[in-house]
Design a protein around this motif. Structure first.
Motif, PDB file in Angstrom:
ATOM      1  N   TRP A 237     -33.480  32.861  -5.823  1.00  0.00           N
ATOM      2  CA  TRP A 237     -32.677  33.906  -6.285  1.00  0.00           C
ATOM      3  C   TRP A 237     -31.787  33.660  -6.240  1.00  0.00           C
ATOM      4  O   TRP A 237     -30.393  33.997  -7.086  1.00  0.00           O
ATOM      5  CB  TRP A 237     -33.385  34.839  -5.479  1.00  0.00           C
ATOM      6  CG  TRP A 237     -34.281  36.296  -6.515  1.00  0.00           C
ATOM      7  CD1 TRP A 237     -35.596  36.097  -6.581  1.00  0.00           C
ATOM      8  CD2 TRP A 237     -34.127  36.866  -7.421  1.00  0.00           C
ATOM      9  NE1 TRP A 237     -35.933  36.914  -6.920  1.00  0.00           N
ATOM     10  CE2 TRP A 237     -35.650  37.593  -8.104  1.00  0.00           C
ATOM     11  CE3 TRP A 237     -32.579  36.604  -8.666  1.00  0.00           C
ATOM     12  CZ2 TRP A 237     -35.298  38.313  -9.122  1.00  0.00           C
ATOM     13  CZ3 TRP A 237     -32.370  37.637  -9.820  1.00  0.00           C
ATOM     14  CH2 TRP A 237     -34.113  38.458 -10.162  1.00  0.00           C
ATOM     15  N   THR A 238     -31.841  32.366  -5.349  1.00  0.00           N
ATOM     16  CA  THR A 238     -30.013  32.227  -5.071  1.00  0.00           C
ATOM     17  C   THR A 238     -29.774  31.335  -6.436  1.00  0.00           C
ATOM     18  O   THR A 238     -28.460  31.010  -6.643  1.00  0.00           O
ATOM     19  CB  THR A 238     -29.756  31.813  -3.760  1.00  0.00           C
ATOM     20  OG1 THR A 238     -30.245  32.422  -2.715  1.00  0.00           O
ATOM     21  CG2 THR A 238     -28.687  30.571  -3.557  1.00  0.00           C
TER      22      THR A 238
ATOM     23  N   ALA B 276     -28.622  33.241  -9.056  1.00  0.00           N
ATOM     24  CA  ALA B 276     -27.040  33.912  -9.156  1.00  0.00           C
ATOM     25  C   ALA B 276     -26.341  33.138  -9.501  1.00  0.00           C
ATOM     26  O   ALA B 276     -24.906  33.081 -10.046  1.00  0.00           O
ATOM     27  CB  ALA B 276     -27.177  34.662  -7.225  1.00  0.00           C
ATOM     28  N   GLY B 277     -26.757  31.714  -9.095  1.00  0.00           N
ATOM     29  CA  GLY B 277     -25.932  31.015  -9.482  1.00  0.00           C
ATOM     30  C   GLY B 277     -25.192  30.566 -10.241  1.00  0.00           C
ATOM     31  O   GLY B 277     -24.468  30.071 -11.538  1.00  0.00           O
TER      32      GLY B 277
ATOM     33  N   ARG C  53     -23.854  33.949 -12.154  1.00  0.00           N
ATOM     34  CA  ARG C  53     -22.366  33.534 -12.603  1.00  0.00           C
ATOM     35  C   ARG C  53     -21.780  32.277 -12.951  1.00  0.00           C
ATOM     36  O   ARG C  53     -20.873  32.329 -13.755  1.00  0.00           O
ATOM     37  CB  ARG C  53     -21.961  33.427 -10.644  1.00  0.00           C
ATOM     38  CG  ARG C  53     -20.214  32.913 -10.067  1.00  0.00           C
ATOM     39  CD  ARG C  53     -20.269  32.964  -8.734  1.00  0.00           C
ATOM     40  NE  ARG C  53     -20.534  34.249  -7.474  1.00  0.00           N
ATOM     41  CZ  ARG C  53     -22.155  34.304  -7.665  1.00  0.00           C
ATOM     42  NH1 ARG C  53     -22.713  32.956  -7.095  1.00  0.00           N
ATOM     43  NH2 ARG C  53     -22.225  35.524  -6.479  1.00  0.00           N
TER      44      ARG C  53
ATOM     45  N   LEU D 209     -34.749  38.717   0.732  1.00  0.00           N
ATOM     46  CA  LEU D 209     -32.885  38.753  -0.029  1.00  0.00           C
ATOM     47  C   LEU D 209     -32.325  39.838   0.556  1.00  0.00           C
ATOM     48  O   LEU D 209     -31.330  39.712   0.229  1.00  0.00           O
ATOM     49  CB  LEU D 209     -33.379  39.089  -1.569  1.00  0.00           C
ATOM     50  CG  LEU D 209     -34.490  38.189  -2.446  1.00  0.00           C
ATOM     51  CD1 LEU D 209     -34.673  39.299  -3.281  1.00  0.00           C
ATOM     52  CD2 LEU D 209     -33.889  37.903  -2.497  1.00  0.00           C
TER      53      LEU D 209
ATOM     54  N   PHE E 259     -29.924  42.555  -5.845  1.00  0.00           N
ATOM     55  CA  PHE E 259     -29.367  40.876  -4.867  1.00  0.00           C
ATOM     56  C   PHE E 259     -28.543  40.779  -5.550  1.00  0.00           C
ATOM     57  O   PHE E 259     -27.573  39.746  -4.974  1.00  0.00           O
ATOM     58  CB  PHE E 259     -31.214  39.877  -4.761  1.00  0.00           C
ATOM     59  CG  PHE E 259     -30.908  38.079  -4.360  1.00  0.00           C
ATOM     60  CD1 PHE E 259     -30.159  38.069  -2.374  1.00  0.00           C
ATOM     61  CD2 PHE E 259     -30.443  37.544  -5.291  1.00  0.00           C
ATOM     62  CE1 PHE E 259     -29.631  37.362  -2.794  1.00  0.00           C
ATOM     63  CE2 PHE E 259     -29.810  36.451  -4.506  1.00  0.00           C
ATOM     64  CZ  PHE E 259     -29.678  35.827  -2.860  1.00  0.00           C
ATOM     65  N   LEU E 260     -28.482  40.089  -6.393  1.00  0.00           N
ATOM     66  CA  LEU E 260     -26.439  40.093  -7.026  1.00  0.00           C
ATOM     67  C   LEU E 260     -26.304  41.057  -7.083  1.00  0.00           C
ATOM     68  O   LEU E 260     -24.773  40.198  -7.117  1.00  0.00           O
ATOM     69  CB  LEU E 260     -27.821  40.143  -9.204  1.00  0.00           C
ATOM     70  CG  LEU E 260     -28.983  38.824  -9.521  1.00  0.00           C
ATOM     71  CD1 LEU E 260     -28.704  39.500 -11.299  1.00  0.00           C
ATOM     72  CD2 LEU E 260     -28.423  37.543  -8.969  1.00  0.00           C
TER      73      LEU E 260
ATOM     74  N   SER F  32     -25.677  41.975  -4.270  1.00  0.00           N
ATOM     75  CA  SER F  32     -25.038  41.697  -3.374  1.00  0.00           C
ATOM     76  C   SER F  32     -24.242  41.024  -3.252  1.00  0.00           C
ATOM     77  O   SER F  32     -24.234  40.640  -1.468  1.00  0.00           O
ATOM     78  CB  SER F  32     -26.689  42.300  -1.810  1.00  0.00           C
ATOM     79  OG  SER F  32     -27.265  40.853  -1.968  1.00  0.00           O
ATOM     80  N   GLN F  33     -24.578  39.918  -4.105  1.00  0.00           N
ATOM     81  CA  GLN F  33     -23.554  38.032  -3.718  1.00  0.00           C
ATOM     82  C   GLN F  33     -22.474  37.970  -4.728  1.00  0.00           C
ATOM     83  O   GLN F  33     -22.114  37.461  -4.865  1.00  0.00           O
ATOM     84  CB  GLN F  33     -24.995  37.756  -4.851  1.00  0.00           C
ATOM     85  CG  GLN F  33     -25.988  37.019  -4.284  1.00  0.00           C
ATOM     86  CD  GLN F  33     -25.976  36.308  -2.713  1.00  0.00           C
ATOM     87  OE1 GLN F  33     -25.294  35.253  -2.637  1.00  0.00           O
ATOM     88  NE2 GLN F  33     -26.400  37.345  -1.419  1.00  0.00           N
TER      89      GLN F  33
END
Length: 621
Positions: free
Chosen positions: A21-22, A25-26, A29, A82, A133-134, A136-137
């Motif tokens: 998931w990280t 997210a990258g 972005r 997460l 999660f996204l 939260s990022q």
């Protein structure tokens, strides 16, 4: 002006860990920074769809509580990783899922409508966690219920279970949907694959692997700039890299070629994914979440300019053939219509067809048909009114896929010699000139694919079309491994000296060298089977390399048989050769009990223990 859409689909393994998931997210972005608006389409967490299906079966027997708890715990664990309060976020989903399981328990049945509702929760829960999660990022994200955007189209052929479990959607451009989604808050949207709604508003599924199709539907309806399928394989390859590590990445393909590869057995891409994108000229990128640095495969209307050539070998196991003999079909009007009506009446989709003056043979794909023995018996009974039918199974198709294959048939002579000693049940050549397909006995397909790949692609180097091999991508040169070379140890000198200083003396083997040696032997058209002599090296990792390469194992003692069986419990007996020298009776007995092909090198065992060998098939040496 609203930014163009980009659709990113992530499969089950890609949404199963906080680390993945990280990565997601990258990527989201990155697309936002490129001036695009990402629509992230997600599958269920890996294994959850199977657990939901099992949950229903257990609920019918009123034994579902433990399975329900396991599904809940898996999502709570992911949520904790997460940093999300999954118990709070998914409370309503857990409660409804529990009620549906209870309904199946009380009714003692779980029909297709109920199954669709239950199976949808895998995607619903994974995307709720992902959207949170996204956020939260620091990525402003909106969650979208795919059932509000994708509607199943009416299909007169699809009825009963298929209408709920294998639906299709229209993929015309939808400006109203685009405007509605553009108005949602957030730089990114997260939604589900696999699910849609029917005309009555009920949940329907798009079939297993349908998340790829969902992504294509969304891209087509929104007029996306591109569609990206992120999976655990960085693109399409010249063959299944799990079977052939030397398979090369295909950098670019035309829509038609990718469709053929997907339809004829490649698991990376669902066959329904391509048509919506092709209809709107939207490029498709197949990429890997594990290796986002690899450019993957680009599928578009352009494709590579390469002229006629074979670009991949695909194989589909588990095929069933129905061969129908009759002299009555010659010049008889409507014969094919009548027999195909029988298949339609039994709800069976015909895959390939081969005809002669007195025979029609068709293949049935088990992924599209429920081929239970009782159903096949009923089919044969009804076909008996028109012909003499019989089943040929199990078989597998092996397809050469490319463009302009008819133009290079004269170049394929040496390749086709690989079929010399095989029984070929069916041959088809696509009218589109995109594939040449052979159906053979299933147990011969893997060896044939390896042999054909060695002949067709063994000497290929990197080019605009062909990228690096799977081994080169995942056994990278560097500190721990190098791509195969005949003198690999020269490039590994520093590492080998380091190992020697720490643990020496030791023996060191290079996996790439072992694979290359195995594949060169498998490519020999004069050799039927290749066995590795376990007495040469019984190290488990060495044996695993050769097992993955499709080699058999030759054992000279009962201890070696036990060792190999412990490593590979499901190894087919045809890949286990026992060649003892003047062995005692008990060792021969063990060889037979372990399913090995037993070899005799003298007459003494036959004379002294005839009852042990009576009725047995043995090799003589």
């Amino acid at each position: 002006m609203a930014p163009p859409w980009v659709v990113l689909k992530f499969g089950g393994t890609s949404v199963s860990t906080p680390e993945r998931w990280t990565t997601i997210a990258g990527l989201a972005r990155q697309r936002i920074d490129e001036g695009l608006r990402p629509l992230v389409v997600c599958s269920a967490v890996s294994g959850i769809s199977n657990q939901l299906e099992a949950l229903l079966a257990l609920a019918v027997e009123d034994r579902h509580e433990e399975a329900l708890a396991a599904i809940r715990d898996r999502h709570l664990e992911l949520g904790a990783g997460l940093g999300i309060d999954a118990a709070l976020l998914l409370r309503a989903d857990f409660e409804e899922l529990s009620r549906l399981a209870l309904a199946a328990s009380l009714l003692r049945e779980a029909g297709p409508a109920l199954k669709a509702r239950v199976m949808a929760f895998g995607e619903l829960m994974s995307t709720r966690l992902g959207a949170a999660f996204l956020e939260s990022q620091g990525i402003e994200t909106a969650w979208l219920d795919a059932r509000t955007a994708l509607a199943a189209r009416e299909d007169p052929i699809a009825h009963g279970p298929r209408a709920y479990l294998s639906a299709t959607c229209s993929f015309e451009r939808d400006e109203e949907l685009s405007a509605r989604l553009a108005a949602l808050p957030g730089a990114a949207l997260v939604t589900q694959g696999f699910i849609a709604r029917n005309r009555e508003g009920q949940t329907v599924l798009l079939g297993r692997g349908g998340s790829d199709t969902s992504a294509a539907y969304f891209a087509a309806r929104l007029g996306a700039a591109q569609c990206e399928i992120w999976t655990d394989v960085p693109g399409l390859f010249t063959a299944n890299p799990a079977l052939i590590p030397s398979a090369r990445l295909l950098r670019a393909l035309h829509y038609d070629e990718a469709q053929e590869i997907a339809t004829l057995g490649a698991k990376v891409l669902h066959p329904r994914t391509v048509p919506p994108l092709r209809a709107h000229g939207i490029p498709l990128h197949v990429l890997s979440t594990d290796r986002p640095d690899v450019s993957g495969t680009v599928i578009s209307a352009a494709g590579p300019v390469s002229g006629p050539q074979v670009k991949a070998i695909s194989s589909r196991p588990g095929l069933t053939l129905v061969s129908m003999e009759t002299v009555g079909m010659w010049q008889e009007v409507g014969f094919l219509a009548r027999i195909f009506e029988v298949f339609a009446r039994h709800g069976l989709s015909v895959d390939s067809v081969s005809t002669s003056e007195t025979n029609v043979t068709v293949s049935l794909d088990p992924q599209a048909n429920a081929l239970d023995p009782e159903g096949i018996a009923l089919l044969l009974s009804d076909l008996g009114a028109f012909c003499e039918p019989h089943v040929i199974a199990p078989t597998a198709s092996v397809s050469l896929v490319g463009r302009g294959i008819r133009a290079i048939l004269h170049e394929l002579g040496p390749v086709l010699e690989a079929f010399e000693e095989l029984k070929i049940h069916l041959v088809t050549q696509a009218a589109s000139d995109l594939n040449l397909t052979f159906v053979v006995d299933e147990d011969q397909s893997e060896r044939l694919v390896r042999q054909l790949h060695g002949l067709l692609f063994g000497q290929k180097a990197e080019s605009a079309l062909f990228g690096p091999t799977w081994s080169e991508l995942f056994d990278e040169p560097g500190e721990d491994s190098v791509a195969y070379s005949p003198e690999w140890w020269r490039d590994r000198r520093a590492k080998l000296l380091e190992i020697a200083a720490e643990r020496g003396p030791v023996y060191a083997y290079d996996a790439g060298t072992l694979r290359a040696a195995a594949e060169s032997l498998r490519a020999l058209d004069a050799v039927d089977r290749v066995f590795y002599s376990v007495k040469a090296n019984c190290h488990p990792e060495v044996l695993r390399v050769f097992h993955e390469a499709g080699l058999g194992f030759e054992c000279v003692s009962a201890a070696e048989l036990v060792h190999v069986r412990a490593l590979f419990p499901g190894l087919d007996g045809s890949r286990l050769l026992f060649t003892p020298n003047f062995a005692p009776r008990d060792e021969y007995r063990q060889g037979f009990e372990m399913g090995a092909c037993v070899t005799l090198d003298n007459l003494h065992p036959l004379r002294e223990w005839p009852e042990l060998f009576r009725g047995r098939e043995v090799f003589l040496r």
